[in-house]
Design a protein around this motif. Structure first.
Motif, PDB file in Angstrom:
ATOM      1  N   GLY A 111       0.817  -1.214   0.000  1.00 24.15           N
ATOM      2  CA  GLY A 111       0.000   0.000   0.000  1.00 24.15           C
ATOM      3  C   GLY A 111       0.853   1.267   0.000  1.00 24.15           C
ATOM      4  N   TRP A 112       0.174   2.409  -0.119  1.00 25.70           N
ATOM      5  CA  TRP A 112       0.852   3.713  -0.127  1.00 25.70           C
ATOM      6  C   TRP A 112       1.600   3.935   1.176  1.00 25.70           C
ATOM      7  CZ3 TRP A 112       1.550   6.220  -4.403  1.00 25.70           C
ATOM      8  CH2 TRP A 112       0.596   6.167  -5.426  1.00 25.70           C
ATOM      9  N   HIS A 113       2.837   4.319   1.072  1.00 29.91           N
ATOM     10  CA  HIS A 113       3.640   4.637   2.258  1.00 29.91           C
ATOM     11  C   HIS A 113       4.899   5.387   1.813  1.00 29.91           C
ATOM     12  CE1 HIS A 113       5.755   1.242   0.574  1.00 29.91           C
ATOM     13  NE2 HIS A 113       6.808   1.565   1.329  1.00 29.91           N
ATOM     14  N   SER A 114       5.605   5.940   2.799  1.00 33.45           N
ATOM     15  CA  SER A 114       6.949   6.495   2.552  1.00 33.45           C
ATOM     16  C   SER A 114       7.898   5.730   3.449  1.00 33.45           C
ATOM     17  CB  SER A 114       7.010   7.970   2.949  1.00 33.45           C
ATOM     18  OG  SER A 114       6.028   8.679   2.258  1.00 33.45           O
ATOM     19  N   ASP A 115       9.137   5.594   2.988  1.00 33.44           N
ATOM     20  CA  ASP A 115      10.144   4.930   3.829  1.00 33.44           C
ATOM     21  C   ASP A 115      10.791   6.022   4.683  1.00 33.44           C
ATOM     22  OD1 ASP A 115       9.508   2.591   2.487  1.00 33.44           O
ATOM     23  OD2 ASP A 115      11.068   2.885   0.987  1.00 33.44           O
ATOM     24  N   ASP A 116      10.048   6.444   5.705  1.00 32.25           N
ATOM     25  CA  ASP A 116      10.495   7.605   6.479  1.00 32.25           C
ATOM     26  C   ASP A 116      10.548   7.290   7.973  1.00 32.25           C
ATOM     27  OD1 ASP A 116       7.830   7.300   6.914  1.00 32.25           O
ATOM     28  OD2 ASP A 116       7.253   9.343   6.374  1.00 32.25           O
ATOM     29  N   GLU A 117      10.853   6.024   8.290  1.00 38.75           N
ATOM     30  CA  GLU A 117      10.934   5.640   9.699  1.00 38.75           C
ATOM     31  C   GLU A 117      12.060   6.426  10.374  1.00 38.75           C
ATOM     32  OE1 GLU A 117      10.926   3.336   7.184  1.00 38.75           O
ATOM     33  OE2 GLU A 117       8.859   2.632   7.423  1.00 38.75           O
ATOM     34  N   LYS A 118      11.907   6.592  11.690  1.00 38.18           N
ATOM     35  CA  LYS A 118      12.852   7.439  12.441  1.00 38.18           C
ATOM     36  C   LYS A 118      14.282   6.901  12.424  1.00 38.18           C
ATOM     37  CE  LYS A 118       9.696   9.597  15.768  1.00 38.18           C
ATOM     38  NZ  LYS A 118       8.418   9.069  15.291  1.00 38.18           N
ATOM     39  N   GLU A 119      14.431   5.599  12.262  1.00 36.67           N
ATOM     40  CA  GLU A 119      15.786   5.026  12.292  1.00 36.67           C
ATOM     41  C   GLU A 119      16.518   5.131  10.956  1.00 36.67           C
ATOM     42  OE1 GLU A 119      12.859   3.474  12.551  1.00 36.67           O
ATOM     43  OE2 GLU A 119      13.126   1.305  12.665  1.00 36.67           O
ATOM     44  N   ILE A 120      15.841   5.606   9.911  1.00 38.17           N
ATOM     45  CA  ILE A 120      16.533   5.779   8.626  1.00 38.17           C
ATOM     46  C   ILE A 120      17.442   7.013   8.718  1.00 38.17           C
ATOM     47  CG2 ILE A 120      16.208   6.315   6.178  1.00 38.17           C
ATOM     48  CD1 ILE A 120      14.030   4.311   6.091  1.00 38.17           C
ATOM     49  N   ALA A 121      18.714   6.825   8.330  1.00 35.37           N
ATOM     50  CA  ALA A 121      19.704   7.908   8.472  1.00 35.37           C
ATOM     51  C   ALA A 121      19.287   9.132   7.663  1.00 35.37           C
ATOM     52  CB  ALA A 121      21.070   7.405   8.023  1.00 35.37           C
ATOM     53  N   ALA A 122      19.367  10.296   8.274  1.00 30.08           N
ATOM     54  CA  ALA A 122      18.959  11.546   7.621  1.00 30.08           C
ATOM     55  C   ALA A 122      19.767  11.741   6.342  1.00 30.08           C
ATOM     56  CB  ALA A 122      19.191  12.711   8.572  1.00 30.08           C
ATOM     57  N   GLY A 123      19.081  12.156   5.291  1.00 26.67           N
ATOM     58  CA  GLY A 123      19.769  12.480   4.036  1.00 26.67           C
ATOM     59  C   GLY A 123      20.151  11.267   3.208  1.00 26.67           C
ATOM     60  N   SER A 124      19.724  10.060   3.624  1.00 26.88           N
ATOM     61  CA  SER A 124      20.153   8.871   2.874  1.00 26.88           C
ATOM     62  C   SER A 124      19.154   8.519   1.765  1.00 26.88           C
ATOM     63  CB  SER A 124      20.348   7.678   3.823  1.00 26.88           C
ATOM     64  OG  SER A 124      19.127   7.315   4.419  1.00 26.88           O
ATOM     65  N   ASP A 125      19.671   7.868   0.722  1.00 25.73           N
ATOM     66  CA  ASP A 125      18.841   7.411  -0.392  1.00 25.73           C
ATOM     67  C   ASP A 125      18.416   5.959  -0.147  1.00 25.73           C
ATOM     68  OD1 ASP A 125      19.500   9.824  -1.512  1.00 25.73           O
ATOM     69  OD2 ASP A 125      20.888   8.997  -2.999  1.00 25.73           O
ATOM     70  N   ILE A 126      17.446   5.492  -0.944  1.00 25.23           N
ATOM     71  CA  ILE A 126      17.001   4.098  -0.863  1.00 25.23           C
ATOM     72  C   ILE A 126      17.117   3.493  -2.259  1.00 25.23           C
ATOM     73  CG2 ILE A 126      14.970   2.620  -0.463  1.00 25.23           C
ATOM     74  CD1 ILE A 126      14.299   4.455   1.857  1.00 25.23           C
ATOM     75  N   ALA A 127      17.742   2.324  -2.337  1.00 24.64           N
ATOM     76  CA  ALA A 127      17.938   1.674  -3.648  1.00 24.64           C
ATOM     77  C   ALA A 127      17.068   0.424  -3.713  1.00 24.64           C
ATOM     78  CB  ALA A 127      19.404   1.294  -3.833  1.00 24.64           C
TER      79      ALA A 127
END
Ligand code: AKG
Length: 209
Positions: free
Chosen positions: A122-138
């Motif tokens: 479903g619709w979501h963003s990968d924006d959990e708090k533990e994701i390093a700030a400024g990082s990309d997702i591949a």
């Protein structure tokens, strides 16, 4: 390796210019041999289909998944704390390849298996708090082609990509702040699709609590 950079045209919203979704799509990033090695390896992954609670109701997620990551990189995803499992050989090789080719740093990969087009995300963003700030997702696709939707959180402007086996989609920071994405059901799709999303987590984020 064919590289395509696509995105929205700038959208005018009141007095604000909404920037295009910052992503890079690389068609056929992996050779057939590399794809096959990962598909074979994935047959041994301990994929699970956990239950999540949405609006007070528990239901099984419509796909199965596994989280491979470095030590102290557990991940709270869809309200579930998933423990880091050790990296399998070819998933680790792919992580190294991403680092070599794009200086892309990650310390975990979420593997999703969609058995066929009845399974989805479903619709979501990968924006959990533990994701390093400024990082990309591949995000790497294997197996069946599936549509991948991206939509702006405010304007609801939508882009539809079809991701094919071997394609790599890099979602650049700050895409997760302004856009959501989803993999809709496609009942005509009868074959399985694997997806690997490489992420960079803050090490020890959950251990520190
Ligand atoms: O399967 C995909 O392409 C998307 C996966 C995804 O959105 C996620 O793992 O958060």
């Amino acid at each position: 390796m064919k590289q395509v950079k696509i995105g929205f045209d700038d959208v005018q919203l009141a007095n604000t210019v909404v920037k295009p979704a910052p992503y890079t799509l690389i068609r056929s990033y992996l050779t057939n041999e590399q794809q096959q090695a990962l598909i074979e390896e994935a047959k041994q992954y301990p994929l699970a289909r956990p239950a999540v609670t949405v609006y007070g109701k528990r239901h099984l997620i419509p796909r199965s998944q596994a989280w491979f990551a470095d030590k102290d990189c557990d991940y709270l995803y869809s309200g579930l704390l998933i423990k880091a499992l050790p990296w399998p050989q070819y998933a680790a090789k792919l992580r190294q390849k991403l680092q070599r080719d794009f200086s892309f740093v990650s310390n975990g990969v979420l593997v999703n298996l969609y058995q066929d087009g009845t399974e989805s995300m479903g619709w979501h963003s990968d924006d959990e708090k533990e994701i390093a700030a400024g990082s990309d997702i591949a995000s790497l696709t294997l197996g069946a082609s599936r549509d991948f939707f991206i939509r702006h959180k405010v304007t609801k402007e939508k882009v539809v990509l079809t991701l094919n086996s071997g394609d790599l989609l890099i979602m650049h920071w700050p895409m997760q702040s302004n856009f959501e994405h989803s993999v809709p059901k496609r009942l005509r799709v009868k074959q399985p699709r694997l997806n690997y999303t490489f992420r960079q987590l803050i090490v020890g984020f959950h251990q520190a609590k």
